[in-house]
Design an enzyme around this catalytic site. Structure first.
Site, PDB file in Angstrom:
ATOM      1  N   TYR A  84       0.846  -1.196   0.000  1.00 25.59           N
ATOM      2  CA  TYR A  84       0.000   0.000   0.000  1.00 25.59           C
ATOM      3  C   TYR A  84       0.878   1.242   0.000  1.00 25.59           C
ATOM      4  O   TYR A  84       2.077   1.196   0.302  1.00 25.59           O
ATOM      5  CB  TYR A  84      -0.975   0.006   1.188  1.00 25.59           C
ATOM      6  CG  TYR A  84      -0.326   0.317   2.519  1.00 25.59           C
ATOM      7  CD1 TYR A  84      -0.255   1.629   2.998  1.00 25.59           C
ATOM      8  CD2 TYR A  84       0.232  -0.692   3.295  1.00 25.59           C
ATOM      9  CE1 TYR A  84       0.340   1.915   4.205  1.00 25.59           C
ATOM     10  CE2 TYR A  84       0.829  -0.407   4.506  1.00 25.59           C
ATOM     11  CZ  TYR A  84       0.886   0.894   4.959  1.00 25.59           C
ATOM     12  OH  TYR A  84       1.493   1.178   6.160  1.00 25.59           O
ATOM     13  N   CYS A  85       0.262   2.360  -0.362  1.00 22.68           N
ATOM     14  CA  CYS A  85       0.931   3.661  -0.350  1.00 22.68           C
ATOM     15  C   CYS A  85      -0.112   4.697   0.060  1.00 22.68           C
ATOM     16  O   CYS A  85      -1.028   4.374   0.812  1.00 22.68           O
ATOM     17  CB  CYS A  85       1.540   3.968  -1.723  1.00 22.68           C
ATOM     18  SG  CYS A  85       0.322   4.057  -3.055  1.00 22.68           S
ATOM     19  N   HIS A  86       0.002   5.902  -0.408  1.00 20.62           N
ATOM     20  CA  HIS A  86      -0.956   6.954  -0.049  1.00 20.62           C
ATOM     21  C   HIS A  86      -2.299   6.755  -0.756  1.00 20.62           C
ATOM     22  O   HIS A  86      -3.351   6.812  -0.128  1.00 20.62           O
ATOM     23  CB  HIS A  86      -0.371   8.330  -0.380  1.00 20.62           C
ATOM     24  CG  HIS A  86      -1.261   9.467  -0.007  1.00 20.62           C
ATOM     25  ND1 HIS A  86      -1.490   9.841   1.295  1.00 20.62           N
ATOM     26  CD2 HIS A  86      -1.994  10.309  -0.773  1.00 20.62           C
ATOM     27  CE1 HIS A  86      -2.317  10.854   1.321  1.00 20.62           C
ATOM     28  NE2 HIS A  86      -2.644  11.163   0.067  1.00 20.62           N
ATOM     29  N   VAL A 113      -3.642   4.530   1.932  1.00 20.68           N
ATOM     30  CA  VAL A 113      -3.927   5.067   3.259  1.00 20.68           C
ATOM     31  C   VAL A 113      -5.203   5.916   3.247  1.00 20.68           C
ATOM     32  O   VAL A 113      -5.962   5.914   4.213  1.00 20.68           O
ATOM     33  CB  VAL A 113      -2.720   5.886   3.795  1.00 20.68           C
ATOM     34  CG1 VAL A 113      -3.089   6.683   5.028  1.00 20.68           C
ATOM     35  CG2 VAL A 113      -1.551   4.965   4.096  1.00 20.68           C
TER      36      VAL A 113
END
Length: 125
Positions: A84-86, A113
């Site tokens: 995952y990332c932003h 996120v």
């Protein structure tokens, strides 16, 4: 058709398959990530260390996508790996890279996120 041409024609699908992606990944929602935490899945946050420090999934390891070529071989192939990332874009790029390296048990958290927070799941701060 000559024997040589026939062999070349029959070998073409094998060559094309060898050039294609070796692994695969699946896009998943935050709910699936948080269910997988209990089963010991590997969770990789591909954001920068500064972003990671602002809030991350419990148990996640921080491996920035900009360095994926350096850390890719450290990721286990025998366990589910959630990335995952932003917002989901960088983690998708990391998943695509790892899939080309032969990983098949990969999951990209769609929305990153932002979606995790919207769904009300906890982050470590």
């Amino acid at each position: 058709m000559t024997r040589r041409a026939l062999l070349g024609f029959l070998a073409l699908p094998l060559l094309l398959a060898a050039c294609g992606p070796k692994g695969s990944y699946k896009d998943v929602p935050p709910e699936e990530l948080y269910r997988a935490l209990a089963s010991g899945a590997v969770v990789v946050d591909v954001r920068t260390p500064g972003e990671f420090a602002q809030g991350h999934v419990p148990g996640a390891i921080n491996l920035p996508v900009e360095e994926v070529a350096r850390w890719a071989d450290q990721i286990p192939k025998d366990k589910p790996v959630y990335l995952y990332c932003h917002s989901g874009n960088r983690s998708r790029r990391a998943a695509e890279y790892l899939a080309r390296k032969g990983y098949a048990n990969l999951y990209n958290v769609v929305g990153g996120v932002l979606a995790i927070e919207r769904a009300g799941y906890p982050l470590v701060r």
